[in-house]
Design an enzyme around this catalytic site. Structure first.
Site, PDB file in Angstrom:
ATOM      1  N   ALA A  98       0.822  -1.212   0.000  1.00  0.00           N
ATOM      2  CA  ALA A  98       0.000   0.000   0.000  1.00  0.00           C
ATOM      3  C   ALA A  98       0.857   1.263   0.000  1.00  0.00           C
ATOM      4  CB  ALA A  98      -0.940   0.002   1.202  1.00  0.00           C
ATOM      5  N   THR A  99       2.041   1.206   0.593  1.00  0.00           N
ATOM      6  CA  THR A  99       2.905   2.388   0.571  1.00  0.00           C
ATOM      7  C   THR A  99       3.243   2.758  -0.870  1.00  0.00           C
ATOM      8  OG1 THR A  99       3.844   2.077   2.759  1.00  0.00           O
ATOM      9  CG2 THR A  99       5.195   3.267   1.197  1.00  0.00           C
ATOM     10  N   ASN A 108      -5.939   3.488  10.272  1.00  0.00           N
ATOM     11  CA  ASN A 108      -5.078   2.458  10.852  1.00  0.00           C
ATOM     12  C   ASN A 108      -4.973   2.561  12.370  1.00  0.00           C
ATOM     13  OD1 ASN A 108      -3.711   4.876   9.782  1.00  0.00           O
ATOM     14  ND2 ASN A 108      -1.897   4.050  10.773  1.00  0.00           N
ATOM     15  N   GLN A 150      -6.600  -0.755   5.240  1.00  0.00           N
ATOM     16  CA  GLN A 150      -7.237  -1.324   6.436  1.00  0.00           C
ATOM     17  C   GLN A 150      -8.707  -1.658   6.196  1.00  0.00           C
ATOM     18  OE1 GLN A 150      -5.669  -1.915   9.303  1.00  0.00           O
ATOM     19  NE2 GLN A 150      -3.792  -0.724   9.114  1.00  0.00           N
ATOM     20  N   SER A 157      -3.476  -3.533   0.353  1.00  0.00           N
ATOM     21  CA  SER A 157      -2.289  -4.154   0.948  1.00  0.00           C
ATOM     22  C   SER A 157      -2.539  -5.644   1.162  1.00  0.00           C
ATOM     23  CB  SER A 157      -2.001  -3.490   2.299  1.00  0.00           C
ATOM     24  OG  SER A 157      -1.093  -4.277   3.033  1.00  0.00           O
ATOM     25  N   GLY A 158      -1.515  -6.458   0.943  1.00  0.00           N
ATOM     26  CA  GLY A 158      -1.661  -7.891   1.159  1.00  0.00           C
ATOM     27  C   GLY A 158      -1.634  -8.287   2.630  1.00  0.00           C
ATOM     28  N   HIS A 159      -0.644  -7.740   3.354  1.00  0.00           N
ATOM     29  CA  HIS A 159      -0.402  -8.291   4.698  1.00  0.00           C
ATOM     30  C   HIS A 159      -1.381  -7.785   5.746  1.00  0.00           C
ATOM     31  CE1 HIS A 159       1.765  -4.980   6.916  1.00  0.00           C
ATOM     32  NE2 HIS A 159       1.774  -4.491   5.692  1.00  0.00           N
ATOM     33  N   THR A 199       9.260  -7.492 -12.855  1.00  0.00           N
ATOM     34  CA  THR A 199       8.675  -8.822 -13.001  1.00  0.00           C
ATOM     35  C   THR A 199       7.675  -9.070 -11.873  1.00  0.00           C
ATOM     36  OG1 THR A 199      10.639  -9.691 -14.056  1.00  0.00           O
ATOM     37  CG2 THR A 199       9.199 -11.296 -12.994  1.00  0.00           C
ATOM     38  N   CYS A 225       4.507   2.597  13.125  1.00  0.00           N
ATOM     39  CA  CYS A 225       5.519   3.380  12.410  1.00  0.00           C
ATOM     40  C   CYS A 225       6.097   4.470  13.282  1.00  0.00           C
ATOM     41  CB  CYS A 225       4.921   4.033  11.178  1.00  0.00           C
ATOM     42  SG  CYS A 225       4.101   2.866  10.129  1.00  0.00           S
TER      43      CYS A 225
END
Lengths: 407, 134
Positions: free
Chosen positions: A77-78, A157, A185, A205-207, A245, A331
């Site tokens: 996401a960043t 967040n 989120q 975002s994946g995580h 890639t 963060c």
């Protein structure tokens, strides 16, 4: 304290989530057996990888009501937020050099905005109301003929509040301004539909959604078309918007995570919401002078952000070492400053120093929450017993009436 | 952040937590810091007729390092004369607890707190400020 030492309890689901075992299973074949480069057009290894990537692209698109052609894979996401802000402003900025965002956005949005400001673009940082929500009238008033983009996050967040996305989308579309939404989120936690909500760009975002780290996506609308200037150039992959890639296993994982979230969201949310309310009630029953930060109604199920007045957050965290929660956002928790988000809500600075974020997620159990509430309450009581502010409050002294020597 | 064993011990088992009656003439009270900055220390000393600190108590709102610094200084000042207690330097506290650089201000606050307590005691007892000064 000691009885918890054996097994740490994870209650920091807004920082990151464990990868769902079903996601890991889906990813594994793409590390070794099916290792092809999705961009290899002339052999079966490439085709196999490409098929997997395209299936995942469809899964990601589906959860936000988009078309798979509108999904660009990124590293997270960043990167998506960077690409959305810088990419749009650099394409449209000559005629429309104005960007609108809010003071409580994630640091990667705020920092991208700062960089754009340094390059000469104009940025308006909208304040938020005490409940953390954007004032729509202020948004309307901030839009000018020079505004190219409005960037507002879906779910916060730190404080978990849900912004009125549909209303924001209406305002932006009416004024011919693109609407970018950081939904890191929000995906899989609240229903999202980019067409219904008139969202033009969306970061994923994946995580944060039980997928792997290092993968994310940016939705870029095709009709009406949104153009972005690529921030990473090279082989021209992802329709020229993001070269490099494609990491097939990570993409497969993100797709699977979206697929699971889409199928299970309603049920999962109901369970998490019940756990959250149970936890909040237990805190309120046992402790006086605690405050929920951010709107209680317009709030994602898995987030509690509570100020425990008269107890400093860092010392509280030190006393509950085996419970993984966060004070402020991950963060910024290395700094001694109180959260900029809580200050933006107008939370008193002394209360901002006393907040914990408790994140409840897919694998959280009631037993874990019971243990966490007990441990946190015990520690709050212990620290209040040694807090001069608590002592003054009990004596009826107004802390604000004292002239403190700020240092 | 990794903290020293001594620091953690003072945080988990703080010495001399509590309060004296601040109106007693034998008691000096120092209240330093600010809630908005995330730390407030209240340090009290009970001084004998001979000018010896017989007992000390503290209450602290702040991080673990602030709690440990105040706990440690209450231990150190007990049995000392006012002049000796006033000569304790923040660097001694920082060294004893192995405070990381970002936490040095906690030791400064503890030094300020004992000085403030001594000054309060002196004012109450009509003694010249110089006695507490370095």
């Amino acid at each position: 304290m000691n009885e918890l030492k054996a097994k740490p309890i994870y209650l920091d689901y807004q920082a990151t989530t464990p990868t769902d075992p079903r996601v890991v299973d889906a990813m594994l074949p793409y590390f070794y057996e099916k290792f092809g480069n999705a961009h290899s057009r002339n052999h079966s290894f490439g085709w196999e990888a490409e098929d997997a990537v395209e299936l995942a692209r469809g899964q990601v698109a589906s959860i936000i009501g988009a078309s798979s052609k509108e999904i660009i894979f990124t590293s997270g996401a960043t990167e998506s937020n960077n690409l959305a802000l810088k990419g749009v402003m650099k394409f449209y900025g000559k005629k429309k050099p104005h960007l609108i965002t809010t003071v409580t956005e994630h640091k990667c949005v705020l920092d991208s905005a700062r960089h754009l400001e340094q390059e000469g673009y104009k940025v308006t940082y909208l304040p938020v109301q005490q409940n953390g929500l954007v004032d729509l009238e202020q948004l309307k008033a901030a839009i000018t003929d020079e505004t190219a983009l409005v960037s507002i996050m879906a779910v916060h967040n730190e404080i978990g509040v849900i912004q009125p996305l549909k209303e924001i989308g209406e305002i932006c579309r009416e004024r011919g301004v693109f609407f970018h939404c950081d939904a890191a989120q929000a995906v899989g936690k609240i229903p999202l539909d980019v067409n219904d909500m008139k969202i033009d760009l969306m970061s994923i975002s994946g995580h944060k959604i039980y997928g792997p780290k290092g993968i994310g996506a940016l939705f870029v609308r095709r009709r009406p078309r949104v153009r972005v200037v690529a921030q990473i150039t090279g082989g021209g992959q992802e329709r020229g918007m993001r070269s490099g890639t494609l990491p097939t296993p990570l993409i497969v994982g993100l797709g699977k995570a979206c697929d699971i979230a889409q199928n299970e969201m309603a049920e999962e949310n109901a369970r998490i919401m019940e756990l959250r309310n149970y936890t909040l009630n237990r805190f309120r029953e046992r402790l006086a002078d605690i405050y929920l930060n951010g709107d209680e109604e317009n709030r994602v199920a898995g987030n509690l952000n509570i100020s425990f007045a008269y107890v400093e957050g860092e010392s509280l965290l030190m006393g509950i070492k085996n419970i993984a929660v966060s004070s402020g956002s991950a963060c910024t928790s290395a700094s001694l400053e109180p959260s900029y988000v809580l200050r933006a809500l107008g939370v008193d600075e002394e209360l901002a120093h006393t907040s914990l974020r408790i994140g409840i997620g897919r694998f959280t159990t009631r037993e874990e929450l019971d243990q966490a509430v007990d441990a946190i309450c015990n520690e709050v009581e212990r620290l209040r017993d040694m807090s001069p502010l608590w002592e003054m409050a009990q004596e009826g002294i107004d802390i604000k009436s004292i002239e403190w020597a700020e240092h | 952040m990794a903290y020293s064993e001594k620091l953690i011990d003072h945080y988990e088992n703080p010495r001399n937590v509590g309060s004296f009656d601040k109106n007693e003439t034998s008691v000096g009270t120092g209240l330093v810091g600010a809630p908005a900055c995330g730390d407030v220390m209240k340090l009290q000393i009970k001084v004998s007729a001979e000018g010896i600190i017989e007992d000390a108590k503290f209450k602290t709102f702040g991080c673990g390092s602030a709690i440990a610094s105040s706990s440690l200084i209450t231990e150190w000042v007990k049995g000392k004369t006012i002049a000796e207690a006033g000569a304790i330097k923040n660097s001694q506290i920082a060294e004893e607890l192995a405070l990381p650089p970002v936490k040095i201000h906690c030791s400064i606050l503890a030094e300020d707190a004992i000085k403030a307590a001594i000054s309060d005691y002196n004012t109450k007892n009509g003694k010249a400020e110089v006695e507490a000064a370095e």
